[in-house]
Structure formats: C-alpha cells, structure tokens
Write a protein that holds these residues in place. Structure first.
Motif, mmCIF file in Angstrom:
data_model
loop_
_atom_site.group_PDB
_atom_site.id
_atom_site.type_symbol
_atom_site.label_atom_id
_atom_site.label_comp_id
_atom_site.label_asym_id
_atom_site.label_seq_id
_atom_site.Cartn_x
_atom_site.Cartn_y
_atom_site.Cartn_z
ATOM 1 N N TRP A 181 -11.574 -1.601 -0.226
ATOM 2 C CA TRP A 181 -11.202 -3.019 -0.257
ATOM 3 C C TRP A 181 -9.913 -3.261 -1.031
ATOM 4 O O TRP A 181 -9.664 -4.385 -1.478
ATOM 5 N N SER A 182 -9.095 -2.235 -1.196
ATOM 6 C CA SER A 182 -7.830 -2.411 -1.906
ATOM 7 C C SER A 182 -6.814 -3.125 -1.012
ATOM 8 O O SER A 182 -6.897 -3.073 0.225
ATOM 9 N N TRP A 183 -5.844 -3.794 -1.630
ATOM 10 C CA TRP A 183 -4.804 -4.484 -0.862
ATOM 11 C C TRP A 183 -3.974 -3.506 -0.053
ATOM 12 O O TRP A 183 -3.491 -3.841 1.034
ATOM 13 N N GLU A 184 -3.787 -2.305 -0.571
ATOM 14 C CA GLU A 184 -3.008 -1.299 0.147
ATOM 15 C C GLU A 184 -3.681 -0.931 1.464
ATOM 16 O O GLU A 184 -3.024 -0.864 2.517
ATOM 17 N N PHE A 185 -5.001 -0.727 1.413
ATOM 18 C CA PHE A 185 -5.713 -0.375 2.639
ATOM 19 C C PHE A 185 -5.768 -1.547 3.609
ATOM 20 O O PHE A 185 -5.587 -1.367 4.819
ATOM 21 N N LEU A 186 -5.990 -2.760 3.103
ATOM 22 C CA LEU A 186 -6.051 -3.932 3.983
ATOM 23 C C LEU A 186 -4.704 -4.179 4.655
ATOM 24 O O LEU A 186 -4.647 -4.574 5.829
ATOM 25 N N GLY A 187 -3.610 -3.955 3.923
ATOM 26 C CA GLY A 187 -2.293 -4.094 4.533
ATOM 27 C C GLY A 187 -2.056 -3.062 5.613
ATOM 28 O O GLY A 187 -1.494 -3.368 6.676
ATOM 29 N N ASP A 188 -2.484 -1.835 5.365
ATOM 30 C CA ASP A 188 -2.353 -0.787 6.376
ATOM 31 C C ASP A 188 -3.218 -1.096 7.597
ATOM 32 O O ASP A 188 -2.815 -0.861 8.738
ATOM 33 N N LEU A 189 -4.395 -1.653 7.355
ATOM 34 C CA LEU A 189 -5.288 -2.056 8.442
ATOM 35 C C LEU A 189 -4.636 -3.139 9.301
ATOM 36 O O LEU A 189 -4.722 -3.106 10.539
ATOM 37 N N ALA A 190 -3.957 -4.094 8.641
ATOM 38 C CA ALA A 190 -3.286 -5.172 9.378
ATOM 39 C C ALA A 190 -2.115 -4.644 10.208
ATOM 40 O O ALA A 190 -1.870 -5.129 11.320
ATOM 41 N N LEU A 191 -1.392 -3.652 9.694
ATOM 42 C CA LEU A 191 -0.282 -3.074 10.451
ATOM 43 C C LEU A 191 -0.768 -2.408 11.738
ATOM 44 O O LEU A 191 -0.148 -2.542 12.796
#
Length: 331
Positions: A181-191
């Motif tokens: 649930w880190s912002w880094e993973f969520l950003g990668d998920l959105a990309l």
C-alpha cells in the motif's frame, strides 16, 4: 412494480441458466485433453507413472464420468460455491485464482464505462449546439467508435509505450516490486493501468458522443421544443428538457452495450498482458483448463446480468413513464 421486477427476475434467472449451461458446454467441445496437457507439463518419462497419473487426475477432476453426470455435479458444486480446482495452477482453487484477477478487471471496467458514458453524453450534447465543434467532433467520434479495442490498444502501446517510453506496455505493475500500500507501488500500478483505461475510454466515448449528439438534434426538433419556444421559453430551458429526454435512450444503450464493453476490456487486457480476467481466460484456453475457463466466464455472466438489472432499476427511477405504465395508466 413488484410484478415488473418479478418478471425481470424470471427473465434474468432463465438467462443465467442458459448462459451457465453454454458456459459449461464450451470447454468440453474444445479439442484436446486437459489431463494430457497437464501431464505434458509435468515432463514424466516413465510410461507406467504417466498412466497412473492420468487415471488419478481424470478421476480427481471427474472427467471419467458421463457428461450428464458431470453437468449435475457442476450445478451441485456451484450452489456450494465450489468452482473446482485449476488444472493450469493445480492445486489452486479456481475461486482463489479469479479473486486475484477480478480487482484488475473491475479497476479497468468501472471507470472506463462510467466516465466514457458521462463524458460522451455531455460532450455530444455540447457538440450538437456548436456547428464548428459538430463538424470536427463528429468525424472523430465515428473513427473512435469504429476502431477495434485491440487495434487502438496496440497503437497506444506502440506510440506512448515503445516510441515515447512514457508508459509501460505490459503487466499490472513492475516485476521488481511487490504488492503493498505504499505510494510508490500505487503510482506504478496507475502507470500500468493508464493505457488500457484510455483505449477502452476513447472507443466508448466516441459512441456515446455520437448517440447523444443525434438524440439532442432530434429532441430539439420535436413538437414540444417548438411549442416551448413559441411560449418564449429560454434556449437553456429547452436544451435542459431535450437533454433529459435524450439521456433515456442512452441508459438503454448502456445496458445493450455492456457485453460489448466487457468483451473489449478482456481483449485489451490480453494486448497489455494486464493480469485481469481477459489474460486469465487466454491462459486457461492455452492450458485447456476447463474449470478456470468456466469460473471466469461465470463471473462475467453474473456481473453483466447484475449490472443490467441495476440499469433496469435506474431506468424505472429516472423515467416516470415506466412507473405510470406499471400503474395501468396511459402516459
């Protein structure tokens, strides 16, 4: 209203029965032997061991029974919530495999369907009032709505992924990352989500915009619009009434196009190797996994039927003529 929804539930129940039966039949008419495919991946060289494993797995999956018995067992297991065991990912239950893929598919489908419907209707209504915009937007809309989902997905992957290098073109997230649930993973998920979403959004957007543009023009030329204009009503008020009347066929169109939109999402997932139900269905076909294929199609059938039923309820709420008809009155 109880009679209306009672008839609707009966129709949806019969549709579910027929759809699930066809869903059960399709894998069994596919060429090949799923157990033999499973043994080929095991790479066992001893004939005696291969035969013993073949008999064991055939009995385990119930494929040695007559077809009518397999069909009865399928319904019995379905009412228990048991979709069987995946042949491809043995011994993982099919339910667990589908549960891991469903969030990705819903994350694509729900925003793309709702946003394209809302934005397309708004843009189509606006374009109908501006000649210059109508002359430019209408051809673009026809091109978008006639574009196959898969072809547009390939163009976006090539242009924005391969050539520009802005977005990734494969997977649900980077292979170097673990889900968290880190912002880094969520950003990668959105990309990874963006290109599949845009390809679905654009094709559906063009269709809704054209439909609303045509409906608005029809409503503005209707008798009630002319009558309101003769009474001195403002153009804004007339357009508001026209939009409210034009939106009703678009709601019906959403119910009719839902299956097409779902099919487009499944194909788009295959193009981008997005880990949703579309990619799962492809793997199930390649590995002749009867039970995974049945489970994925079953989820899609149930989801589309539930969504259509919700749209029926919404239509009754927004269209007073349906409620008047239920009361036996003339609209």
């Amino acid at each position: 209203m109880r009679r209306y929804f009672g008839r609707k539930l009966l129709v949806y129940g019969l549709t579910f029965l027929v759809a699930v039966t066809i869903n059960w039949m399709i894998p069994r008419f596919m060429p090949g032997d799923p157990v033999q495919s499973m043994l080929a991946r095991a790479n066992v060289s001893q004939p005696a061991a291969v035969e013993a494993m073949r008999v064991h797995y055939t009995n385990l999956f119930g494929l040695d029974l007559p077809l009518w018995r397999q069909y009865v067992n399928f319904w019995a297991a379905l009412f228990r919530g048991d979709l069987g065991t995946s042949i491809w990912l043995f011994p993982t239950p099919v339910t667990d495999v589908i549960v891991r893929a469903v969030p990705y598919t819903l994350a694509l489908l729900v925003p793309s369907i709702l946003l394209s419907w809302w934005a397309g209707n708004r843009f189509g209504a606006f374009a109908a009032r501006r000649r210059w915009l109508d002359n430019t937007a209408l051809p673009i809309g026809y091109v978008l709505t006639a574009t196959p989902y898969m072809w547009l997905a390939i163009l976006l992957a090539w242009g924005l992924g391969v050539v520009a290098g802005v977005f990734p073109v494969s997977g649900g997230y980077s292979f170097s990352m673990r889900p968290n649930w880190s912002w880094e993973f969520l950003g990668d998920l959105a990309l990874h989500w963006f290109l599949p979403f845009v390809s679905l959004f654009l094709v559906a957007f063009g269709g809704w915009a054209i439909g609303m543009r045509n409906m608005i023009i029809y409503e503005l030329e209707a008798d009630y619009s002319t009558y309101l204009s003769s009474l001195g009503a403002s153009r804004r008020l007339i357009r508001r009434y026209a939009f409210r009347n034009a939106i009703l066929p678009q709601i019906t169109g959403l119910a009719l196009q839902l299956g097409v939109l779902v099919a487009g999402a499944l194909v788009t997932e295959i193009v981008f190797s997005y880990p949703g139900l579309g990619h799962l269905i492809l793997k199930a076909i390649q590995n002749q996994d009867f039970f995974l294929l049945q489970g994925a199609f079953l989820f899609i059938v149930v989801g589309v039927l539930i969504a259509n039923f919700i749209i029926d309820i919404v239509y009754v709420l927004v269209d007073p003529r349906t409620r008047t008809g239920m009361g036996g009155e003339t609209a």
